[in-house]
Scaffold this active site. Structure first.
Site, PDB file in Angstrom:
ATOM      1  N   HIS A 297       0.860  -1.182   0.000  1.00 11.15           N
ATOM      2  CA  HIS A 297       0.000   0.000   0.000  1.00 11.15           C
ATOM      3  C   HIS A 297       0.894   1.228   0.000  1.00 11.15           C
ATOM      4  O   HIS A 297       1.944   1.225   0.629  1.00 11.15           O
ATOM      5  CB  HIS A 297      -0.896   0.002   1.248  1.00 11.15           C
ATOM      6  CG  HIS A 297      -2.052   0.921   1.108  1.00 11.15           C
ATOM      7  ND1 HIS A 297      -1.960   2.259   1.386  1.00 11.15           N
ATOM      8  CD2 HIS A 297      -3.319   0.687   0.678  1.00 11.15           C
ATOM      9  CE1 HIS A 297      -3.134   2.817   1.137  1.00 11.15           C
ATOM     10  NE2 HIS A 297      -3.964   1.894   0.709  1.00 11.15           N
TER      11      HIS A 297
ATOM     12  N   ASP B 203      -8.059  -5.187  -0.099  1.00 14.97           N
ATOM     13  CA  ASP B 203      -8.581  -6.019  -1.179  1.00 14.97           C
ATOM     14  C   ASP B 203      -8.192  -7.483  -1.078  1.00 14.97           C
ATOM     15  O   ASP B 203      -8.663  -8.297  -1.866  1.00 14.97           O
ATOM     16  CB  ASP B 203      -8.094  -5.471  -2.528  1.00 14.97           C
ATOM     17  CG  ASP B 203      -8.853  -4.229  -2.917  1.00 14.97           C
ATOM     18  OD1 ASP B 203     -10.045  -4.166  -2.587  1.00 14.97           O
ATOM     19  OD2 ASP B 203      -8.256  -3.326  -3.521  1.00 14.97           O
TER      20      ASP B 203
END
Ligand code: ACO
Length: 428
Positions: free
Chosen positions: A307, A364
């Site tokens: 991320h 996700d």
């Protein structure tokens, strides 16, 4: 005395104010840098650039903290509903009972879309990706509400556009699924709550009764809450930058949907499940795929890992992982892909490459497994993310308009050819 930063450029010293946020985040305000020195800052991908001050969402990527308007994501996920969170993001405070009922009612009233819009679906091929369909149709909503063109209208008029968007996006999304199946569309039923209504538009068919499973509706509501905002990410920044040109809110949200579609952003949820399926079909050897992810000559990346901001566990991933176990248990589903996901996560978290780069599972990684368990087709995963993210985009847009942000327009450092004379075509 307030803190300042000094830049020494060409032997000259320039001083810039330091802005401190409510969680003690610090930023050097370089807005006057070019005017004073002729220099700009260079920061590809805006990795180190604060584009705005914002009072909506706080996240501390090092500590793995996420909060909306000061309320922790863990508490909101446990105690609130998606529409309550939507209100909180957009209005800044949790609603009281009456405010929530009004908000619900205002959304409920607008769930139908103009009947003419149904004709658009006939023009899309059945294999059209639902994100492409949703982005186009959200943009085309502006043509049905021409008064929405002016983003600086009265507060009531802006609110109306906001209600319409939150109400109609699930209808448009469910209809894109029905269109892909070449099934008749299902109209909204306004006695249902937000998530239930979406489920019945997705899954009910005229030929049989559809019973909404409360476990499924609750799981969906939770996923929407977890996706509701994430400060200045790629799609929220897109919404702000499009909106900063005073384009209308429908156009700005449609741009956000396009930005979300990419596999490095919201499209990762579809890519994760496809990756996990591939690993399963290839014999389930997670080490082979970790090696591929580490090989700089191989374009493969471990989808759902890493991320831009989190250098620790994404708190949303923790909540989703737990929900994944609970939902699959409650529905009595044994999904071998969940075992692959857990094996892959464990192996990656023990691998030096991932440890060194602080790569953790993101929101996700497990969301697709829940979506699959509740019957959402893979190509709809990113659409689900878009429905959840909608209040966040709206809140970001509203803040940008209300704080009168200037048009978003970065600078560049030109590296092309210097001035040269045009050569006639016949002489080239
Ligand atoms: N698999 C393998 N290596 C990775 C991964 C990954 N998923 N993510 C990052 N890395 C490596 C990079 O190769 C790079 O290594 P290097 O320093 O040796 O060159 C290092 O980690 C840093 O990665 P960057 O790409 O510079 O980090 P950036 O902040 O630009 O990218 C991103 C973040 C796009 C999320 C990236 O981690 C990624 O591609 N992840 C997979 C896609 C994904 O899951 N996206 C969803 C993000 S969450 C969301 O948007 C909703």
């Amino acid at each position: 005395m307030s803190e300042t930063a000094k830049f020494i450029l060409d032997g000259e010293t320039y001083e810039f104010p330091v802005t401190t946020g409510s969680e003690n985040e610090k930023g050097i305000d370089i807005s006057k840098l070019r005017g004073q020195s002729g220099y700009v800052t260079l920061d590809p991908g805006y990795k180190n650039t604060g584009a705005t001050e914002s009072a909506i969402t706080f996240l501390d990527g090092e500590k793995g903290i996420l909060s909306y308007r000061g309320y922790s994501i863990e508490e909101l996920a446990e105690k609130s509903t998606f529409l309550e969170v939507a209100y909180l993001l957009i209005e800044g405070e949790l609603p009281n009972k009456e405010q929530l009922e009004d908000f619900n009612e205002n959304i409920r009233k607008h769930t139908l879309v103009a009947e003419d819009m149904r004709k658009f679906y006939q023009a899309f091929p059945h294999h059209a990706h639902p994100m492409g369909v949703l982005g186009s149709l959200v943009n085309s909503l502006s043509s049905f509400y021409p008064e929405s063109q002016d983003p600086n209208r009265s507060e009531d008029a802006v609110d109306l556009t906001i209600y319409r968007l939150i109400a109609k996006v699930p209808t448009l999304a469910a209809w894109s699924h029905k269109n892909a199946q070449r099934h008749p569309v299902v109209y909204p039923k306004n006695e249902l709550n937000y998530s239930e209504n979406f489920l019945q538009m997705m899954f009910s068919v005229p030929s049989e009764d559809y019973k909404i499973d409360p476990v499924v509706a609750k799981a969906l509501d939770l996923l929407f809450i977890l996706h509701a905002d994430h400060e200045q990410n790629c799609s929220a920044s897109t919404v702000r930058i499009v909106g900063s040109s005073q384009a209308n809110l429908y156009a700005s949200i449609s741009a956000g949907i396009s930005a979300l579609w990419g596999p490095l952003h919201g499209g990762a949820n579809q890519a994760v499940i496809e990756m996990l399926e591939n690993i399963k079909n290839d014999g389930g050897d997670v080490t082979k795929y970790l090696d591929k992810a580490k090989d700089k000559n191989d374009p493969f990346r471990l989808m759902g890992f890493g991320h831009r901001v989190y250098k620790n566990f994404d708190p949303r991933a923790r909540i989703i992982k737990k929900a994944c176990d609970d939902v699959l248990d409650a529905l009595g589903i044994d999904d071998p892909v969940l075992d692959i996901a857990k094996k892959l996560e464990k192996a990656a978290l023990e691998d030096q490459y991932f440890v060194d780069r602080k790569l953790y599972p993101n929101v996700d990684f497990y969301s697709g497994i829940i979506y699959r368990a509740i019957g959402i087709p893979t190509e709809m995963f990113t659409v689900m993310f878009a429905i959840g993210r909608l209040p966040g985009w709206i809140a970001q847009w509203k803040e940008m308009i209300e704080t009168k942000q200037p048009i978003g327009r970065p600078r560049q450092i030109y590296t092309g050819a210097n001035a040269r004379n045009y050569v006639e075509l016949s002489k080239r």
